[in-house]
Write an enzyme that holds these catalytic residues in place. Structure first.
Site: not given
Ligand code: CP3
Length: 362
Positions: A90, A45, A54, A41, A168
């Site tokens: 994602d 944010r 965003r 990540r 999910y």
């Molecule tokens: O820079 C990176 O790592 C690339 C981007 C990336 C995102 N999601 C962007 C994202 C990657 C590799 C993921 C993987 C992801 N997404 C996983 C596996 C890794 C882990 O954390 O265990 C999982 C389980 C998800 C599912 C997911 N996506 C959730 C549960 C959420 C909401 C919680 C949160 O962190 O906001 C997301 C949203 C998400 N995916 C965001 C980002 C940058 C936040 C989104 C926003 O801008 O509002």
């Protein structure tokens, strides 16, 4: 190899050129002049540039607009000089092509409008090729690659593992205890197997397509199997699908990172499912984890992302602890043991990257 009389020996096989980037060299356990570092990540944010984008676009708009996804992917590379980029997407968008309705509700995380609740729902899922359903992400990879190839910074493609995606699809969003998922798995074992089979088909195709588009490594995220399941259920209901997925990924021709979160009670078994590099989560001491999976396997990890919320002396102490446990052995990629959180001060990311470089330069 040419023999003495100049005739090429028939037994010779072409040897792939050694990679030059520190990240890919570490993935192959080759000698490096410093330990590579990238961060789960790393785009998100905690960065003001990301928050600014965003304000104008939803998460899914960013993901589905190749130029914007590429821009977000490059932000942390420009700011911190990380050794690999991970394409901005994602794990959940591939579910949309299968027929699931995905949205990211503000403050609630992902929501799936038509969650799976019966074997019939599983049979209705489509398995479209990634070129059709994930074209914008493949295009984002091409853009980022053009940008980063001259700097020798590789792009990583990624996807979710079958259990994590199934959770999910069945829960309809995030879950604390995964009870719907486990109830489905235990009550409908045949439909469960078909569901994981379809996910393997779609994810393998998507990952291979990312490699074809220019991703030089792939990472599979199994975020929730380790939280939801004990060892026996993991081996019975999840490991066969993971083995099948990693088996298919041999065709991608690039190193694959197996990142399975929370599998401390069955790390050996999770690692044995496949993948060239094993991602270690933040809960295990790196040296102990490395010993359990075998010294010949490269590892990635595993700073607690919460350490980035600490004052610098504490953060530095914890970075050094990870580096000491890696012991300068070949095949270590420095990373966090789970994603960076939104409260992370960008300055700490900058200091972390510089410190790993300084401490490991040889
Ligand atoms: O820079 C990176 O790592 C690339 C981007 C990336 C995102 N999601 C962007 C994202 C990657 C590799 C993921 C993987 C992801 N997404 C996983 C596996 C890794 C882990 O954390 O265990 C999982 C389980 C998800 C599912 C997911 N996506 C959730 C549960 C959420 C909401 C919680 C949160 O962190 O906001 C997301 C949203 C998400 N995916 C965001 C980002 C940058 C936040 C989104 C926003 O801008 O509002």
């Amino acid at each position: 190899m040419a023999s003495a009389d100049g005739v090429t020996a028939e037994t010779s096989t072409p040897v792939a050129a050694e990679p030059t980037s520190v990240f890919l060299r570490a993935c192959a356990r080759l000698r490096v002049d410093r330990t590579p570092v990238w961060l789960l990540r790393q785009a998100g944010r905690y960065q003001p540039e990301y928050r600014a984008l965003r304000e104008k676009h939803s998460l899914l708009e960013l993901v589905r607009t190749p130029e914007l996804a590429a821009q977000v992917t490059l932000q942390p590379i420009e700011s911190f000089g990380l050794d690999a980029a991970i394409v901005f997407s994602d794990i959940l968008p591939p579910l949309v092509g299968m027929g699931l309705e995905l949205d990211f509700a503000r403050g609630e995380g992902p929501v799936i409008g038509n969650a799976i609740s019966s074997p019939r729902d599983v049979d209705l899922l489509a398995t479209p090729p990634a070129e059709e359903s994930m074209a914008p992400t493949l295009e984002a990879i091409r853009i980022v690659r053009r940008e980063l190839e001259p700097r020798d910074v590789p792009v990583i493609g990624f996807a979710g593992a079958p259990f994590t995606l199934a959770s999910y699809a069945i829960e309809g969003g995030s879950s604390r205890d995964f009870m719907r998922t486990k109830a489905f798995m235990l009550s409908e074992p045949a439909a469960w197997k078909r569901l994981l089979g379809k996910l393997v088909t779609v994810q393998a195709d998507y990952l291979i397509a990312q490699a074809k588009a220019g991703a030089k490594a792939l990472q599979v995220f199994d975020s929730w199997a380790g939280r939801a399941l004990g060892r026996a259920d993991y081996l019975r209901y999840v490991a066969p699908a993971n083995r099948e997925l990693y088996g298919k990924l041999g065709a991608a021709g690039v190193p694959v990172v197996n990142f399975s979160l929370g599998v401390g009670t069955y790390l050996e078994q999770a690692a044995a499912c496949g993948g060239d590099v094993v991602g270690i989560d933040w809960q295990l001491p790196l040296d102990e984890a490395w010993e359990r999976i075998g010294a010949e396997r490269p590892v990635q990890g595993n700073l607690d992302p919460a350490a980035l919320l600490a004052p610098w002396p504490e953060l530095r102490f914890r970075i050094d602890d990870v580096l000491e446990r890696a012991g300068g052995r070949p095949g270590h990629v420095f990373n966090v043991g789970h994603g960076l959180v939104p409260q992370t001060p960008p300055d700490n990311v900058k200091r972390l990257v510089e410190h790993v470089r300084d401490r490991t330069s040889r």
